[in-house]
Design a protein around this motif. Structure first.
Motif, PDB file in Angstrom:
ATOM      1  N   GLY A 165       0.814  -1.213   0.000  1.00  0.00           N
ATOM      2  CA  GLY A 165       0.000   0.000   0.000  1.00  0.00           C
ATOM      3  C   GLY A 165       0.844   1.258   0.000  1.00  0.00           C
ATOM      4  N   VAL A 166       1.938   1.230  -0.775  1.00  0.00           N
ATOM      5  CA  VAL A 166       2.769   2.428  -0.831  1.00  0.00           C
ATOM      6  C   VAL A 166       2.310   3.302  -1.987  1.00  0.00           C
ATOM      7  CG1 VAL A 166       5.088   3.324  -1.174  1.00  0.00           C
ATOM      8  CG2 VAL A 166       4.751   1.219   0.108  1.00  0.00           C
ATOM      9  N   MET A 167       1.934   4.512  -1.632  1.00  0.00           N
ATOM     10  CA  MET A 167       1.696   5.485  -2.687  1.00  0.00           C
ATOM     11  C   MET A 167       2.881   6.441  -2.676  1.00  0.00           C
ATOM     12  SD  MET A 167      -1.322   7.844  -3.834  1.00  0.00           S
ATOM     13  CE  MET A 167      -1.072   9.534  -4.379  1.00  0.00           C
ATOM     14  N   PRO A 168       3.549   6.616  -3.835  1.00  0.00           N
ATOM     15  CA  PRO A 168       4.732   7.485  -3.848  1.00  0.00           C
ATOM     16  C   PRO A 168       4.364   8.939  -3.549  1.00  0.00           C
ATOM     17  CG  PRO A 168       4.573   6.187  -5.876  1.00  0.00           C
ATOM     18  CD  PRO A 168       3.270   6.059  -5.152  1.00  0.00           C
ATOM     19  N   THR A 169       5.355   9.690  -3.110  1.00  0.00           N
ATOM     20  CA  THR A 169       5.119  11.115  -2.893  1.00  0.00           C
ATOM     21  C   THR A 169       5.290  11.860  -4.219  1.00  0.00           C
ATOM     22  OG1 THR A 169       6.376  13.015  -2.170  1.00  0.00           O
ATOM     23  CG2 THR A 169       7.366  10.905  -1.754  1.00  0.00           C
ATOM     24  N   TRP A 170       4.437  12.857  -4.443  1.00  0.00           N
ATOM     25  CA  TRP A 170       4.446  13.535  -5.738  1.00  0.00           C
ATOM     26  C   TRP A 170       4.922  14.968  -5.641  1.00  0.00           C
ATOM     27  CZ3 TRP A 170       3.827  10.628  -9.961  1.00  0.00           C
ATOM     28  CH2 TRP A 170       3.347   9.334  -9.764  1.00  0.00           C
ATOM     29  N   GLU A 171       5.298  15.414  -4.436  1.00  0.00           N
ATOM     30  CA  GLU A 171       5.633  16.839  -4.330  1.00  0.00           C
ATOM     31  C   GLU A 171       6.896  17.187  -5.108  1.00  0.00           C
ATOM     32  OE1 GLU A 171       6.124  18.118  -0.321  1.00  0.00           O
ATOM     33  OE2 GLU A 171       7.147  16.292   0.287  1.00  0.00           O
ATOM     34  N   GLY A 172       7.800  16.220  -5.281  1.00  0.00           N
ATOM     35  CA  GLY A 172       9.006  16.509  -6.034  1.00  0.00           C
ATOM     36  C   GLY A 172       8.792  16.431  -7.534  1.00  0.00           C
ATOM     37  N   ARG A 173       7.775  15.676  -7.935  1.00  0.00           N
ATOM     38  CA  ARG A 173       7.573  15.406  -9.355  1.00  0.00           C
ATOM     39  C   ARG A 173       6.567  16.356  -9.987  1.00  0.00           C
ATOM     40  NH1 ARG A 173       8.280  11.088 -12.994  1.00  0.00           N
ATOM     41  NH2 ARG A 173       9.619   9.947 -11.597  1.00  0.00           N
ATOM     42  N   PRO A 193       2.986  22.394  -7.386  1.00  0.00           N
ATOM     43  CA  PRO A 193       1.849  22.551  -6.469  1.00  0.00           C
ATOM     44  C   PRO A 193       0.524  22.771  -7.204  1.00  0.00           C
ATOM     45  CG  PRO A 193       3.689  23.890  -5.747  1.00  0.00           C
ATOM     46  CD  PRO A 193       4.098  23.288  -7.052  1.00  0.00           C
ATOM     47  N   GLU A 194       0.556  23.558  -8.300  1.00  0.00           N
ATOM     48  CA  GLU A 194      -0.701  23.815  -9.003  1.00  0.00           C
ATOM     49  C   GLU A 194      -1.204  22.553  -9.711  1.00  0.00           C
ATOM     50  OE1 GLU A 194       2.192  25.319  -9.644  1.00  0.00           O
ATOM     51  OE2 GLU A 194       2.535  25.657 -11.793  1.00  0.00           O
ATOM     52  N   GLN A 195      -0.257  21.689 -10.125  1.00  0.00           N
ATOM     53  CA  GLN A 195      -0.679  20.425 -10.744  1.00  0.00           C
ATOM     54  C   GLN A 195      -1.315  19.511  -9.701  1.00  0.00           C
ATOM     55  OE1 GLN A 195       3.199  19.430 -12.478  1.00  0.00           O
ATOM     56  NE2 GLN A 195       2.284  19.534 -14.511  1.00  0.00           N
ATOM     57  N   ILE A 196      -0.747  19.533  -8.493  1.00  0.00           N
ATOM     58  CA  ILE A 196      -1.314  18.709  -7.422  1.00  0.00           C
ATOM     59  C   ILE A 196      -2.716  19.207  -7.066  1.00  0.00           C
ATOM     60  CG2 ILE A 196      -1.089  18.122  -4.970  1.00  0.00           C
ATOM     61  CD1 ILE A 196       1.901  17.813  -5.418  1.00  0.00           C
ATOM     62  N   LYS A 197      -2.876  20.523  -7.031  1.00  0.00           N
ATOM     63  CA  LYS A 197      -4.200  21.066  -6.715  1.00  0.00           C
ATOM     64  C   LYS A 197      -5.200  20.663  -7.797  1.00  0.00           C
ATOM     65  CE  LYS A 197      -6.532  25.099  -4.913  1.00  0.00           C
ATOM     66  NZ  LYS A 197      -6.502  26.489  -4.498  1.00  0.00           N
ATOM     67  N   LEU A 198      -4.737  20.715  -9.041  1.00  0.00           N
ATOM     68  CA  LEU A 198      -5.610  20.348 -10.145  1.00  0.00           C
ATOM     69  C   LEU A 198      -6.008  18.860 -10.052  1.00  0.00           C
ATOM     70  CD1 LEU A 198      -5.217  21.592 -13.710  1.00  0.00           C
ATOM     71  CD2 LEU A 198      -5.508  19.180 -13.431  1.00  0.00           C
TER      72      LEU A 198
END
Lengths: 306, 246
Positions: free
Chosen positions: A278-286, A289-294
């Motif tokens: 159940g590992v979901m990778p972290t996306w903050e480096g990839r 921030p606006e893409q994550i919000k989207l």
């Protein structure tokens, strides 16, 4: 006459092998010759236009104009034509086109975004390729997930919470689901009782006697299931423990089991071995921030966002 | 003696030498400038040689022929950048021998696949790609997680890479140079005398295939896949600086 015909015959290169074998010297067809000259002209033109010939430690930059782009300090710079400069310029142009939407997305609170029809359609069209590239490998292209591995994002069952803030947190920081293995703490009979209890929680068929014993175990300090799954077995979203009372299965493939024994075995497998997947990778480096919000809005709109 | 075609055509040795000279002109014109022009390999921080485990994983990548379907080269075009991430730099494959740029994409480019999926996903995907990507045409590689990794010769392999210029350290002086260039943590992983030890330690700590009982080929391959494209921190590199390398 005969002698004349022979001297008028095809020209040879003058090479003779094995006494009579001669090499003819026929002219090349005109179209071929001109085609050849054309490639030479093309090559020289190409050298002049694009970066090409090396000169010492540098090279000819080419005369194909300059490319103007904005550097990271916000100043305009020009550089000779190359693919990197061209890409930077194109990226900046595209970003400028998307900027009004991303600015609006960044400034509006989440609940207002879905109420803005123009912004909503931007989220759908820009979110689709982002989701397909980054999320679909696990959650599948429609977000349906995969029983046994990856959560379904289209239902209203949320492991870590289905609010905008929680979804954003999940995408940004990633998740790591964990359940300890009970193979050593419990004996096989106890695990079977627990499995029956877990099945009964969501209305699946279960052995009532075993389920009753499982109920006691669940709430005892021996198995201590209630520490994480709660007294009501509804799970805790703050630690990502599953709600066992609904009909949504993630790790134990109960819907896929063909008979009752198979269903019990599926649940037993999880209790015995625990979960360290159940590992979901972290996306903050990839992702930005606006893409994550989207993507947060996109995932929220997939189904049962809270 | 007058030079003529006949001399070339009737003397095999002279013909051979003449042919070699003619062909090498093309090669020299294209290759020599790359050694002279300083801008060929970008000066970016972070690029380091592979650890012993990653290096063995790379060997398996080559052995299984992954490069025939997967490129590792994101070209500087907008569509590629959107799909795969920042374009590849020459610096990022400066320790690759041979490089894995590839020339055909049946599957996606892998230049920045590191960190994109979990280890668990990779295990499942290598075992049976269609179980996670239904439309995939990639073959199953079920033996990788079951086959113990042969790392008996890993030190020799690093030594071979060292002879072609990868800075694995064979002496204290080389180790100190690595500490200076890469920092102590990375420099330790580049020690040839500790190659096996480091390989096992990384496999144990990373637990890439989810099974710590032995070091499998999947451990090595996933360790390699997870580092691809992650060495350069692009938030610390100005895009306009990279433009000026070309």
């Amino acid at each position: 006459m005969a002698e004349n015909a022979q001297t008028q015959g095809p020209q040879t290169t003058g090479h003779v092998w094995d006494e009579t074998l001669q090499e003819f010297n026929n002219p090349l067809p005109n179209w071929w010759i001109w085609g050849f000259y054309a490639t030479i002209v093309f090559a020289i033109t190409y050298w002049l236009i694009y970066p090409s010939w090396p000169i010492g430690k540098s090279f000819l930059p080419g005369v194909f104009g300059k490319i103007e782009y904005t550097n990271s300090e916000g100043q305009t710079e020009t550089w000779h034509w190359n693919t990197r400069a061209k890409l930077l310029k194109e990226t900046e142009e595209a970003a400028a086109l998307q900027k009004p939407y991303f600015d609006k997305l960044a400034s509006l609170p989440y609940d207002k975004i879905s109420k803005d029809p123009e912004l909503s359609s931007f989220v759908v069209s820009a979110g689709k390729p982002l989701f397909a590239d980054n999320c679909a490998a696990c959650h599948q292209s429609g977000g349906g997930g995969k029983i046994g591995s990856y959560p379904n994002l289209t239902d209203d069952n949320w492991i870590y919470g289905g609010t905008y803030d929680k979804i954003q947190e999940t995408i940004t920081k990633g998740r790591h689901g964990y359940m300890p293995p009970f193979a050593e703490a419990l004996d096989p009979a106890q695990i079977e009782e627990l499995a029956n209890y877990v099945l009964s929680l969501s209305g699946e068929k279960a052995d009532p006697a075993k389920a009753a014993l499982g109920n006691q175990l669940f709430h005892s300090h021996t198995a201590a299931c209630f520490y994480c799954h709660g007294n009501d077995a509804k799970g805790r979203q703050d630690i990502g423990s599953a709600n066992l009372t609904d009909k949504v299965w993630l790790w134990a493939n109960v819907p896929g089991a063909s008979d009752q024994a198979g269903k019990v075995a599926e649940v037993e497998k999880v209790i015995t071995g625990g979960l360290n997947r159940g590992v979901m990778p972290t996306w903050e480096g990839r992702l930005k921030p606006e893409q994550i919000k989207l993507l947060t809005v996109y995932v929220h709109e997939l189904g049962g966002g809270k | 003696m007058k030079f003529s075609h006949e001399i070339l055509e009737t003397n095999a040795g002279i013909l051979l030498i003449g042919t070699m000279i003619a062909i090498s002109i093309g090669g020299l014109v294209e290759i020599t400038p790359l050694f002279l022009i300083k801008d060929t390999v970008e000066d970016v921080p972070g690029v380091r040689p592979y650890t012993p485990l990653e290096s063995r994983g790379r060997d398996i990548f080559v052995r299984e022929g992954c490069y025939t379907c997967h490129s590792q080269m994101i070209r500087p075009f907008r569509d590629e950048q959107l799909r795969y991430g920042h374009y590849s730099l020459a610096a990022e494959s400066k320790y690759d021998h041979p490089f894995q740029w590839g020339s055909k994409r049946t599957g996606p480019d892998l230049a920045r696949v590191g960190g994109k999926y979990s280890n668990e996903w990779h295990v499942q995907h290598l075992n049976q790609p269609t179980s996670v990507v239904p439309e995939s045409v990639m073959p199953n590689y079920p033996w990788l997680a079951k086959t113990p990794l042969d790392y008996s010769d890993v030190a020799d392999r690093l030594r071979a890479l060292r002879t072609v210029g990868v800075p694995y350290s064979a002496s204290e002086a080389e180790y100190q140079a690595n500490v200076k260039q890469f920092g102590a943590e990375v420099a330790n992983t580049l020690r040839i005398d500790k190659a096996q030890e480091n390989l096992v330690a990384q496999a144990q700590a990373g637990n890439y295939d989810g099974d710590r009982s032995f070091v499998s080929e999947a451990d090595a391959l996933i360790a390699y896949l997870q580092v691809l494209g992650t060495m350069v921190d692009f938030s610390k590199v100005k895009p306009e600086d990279l433009v000026k390398y070309r």
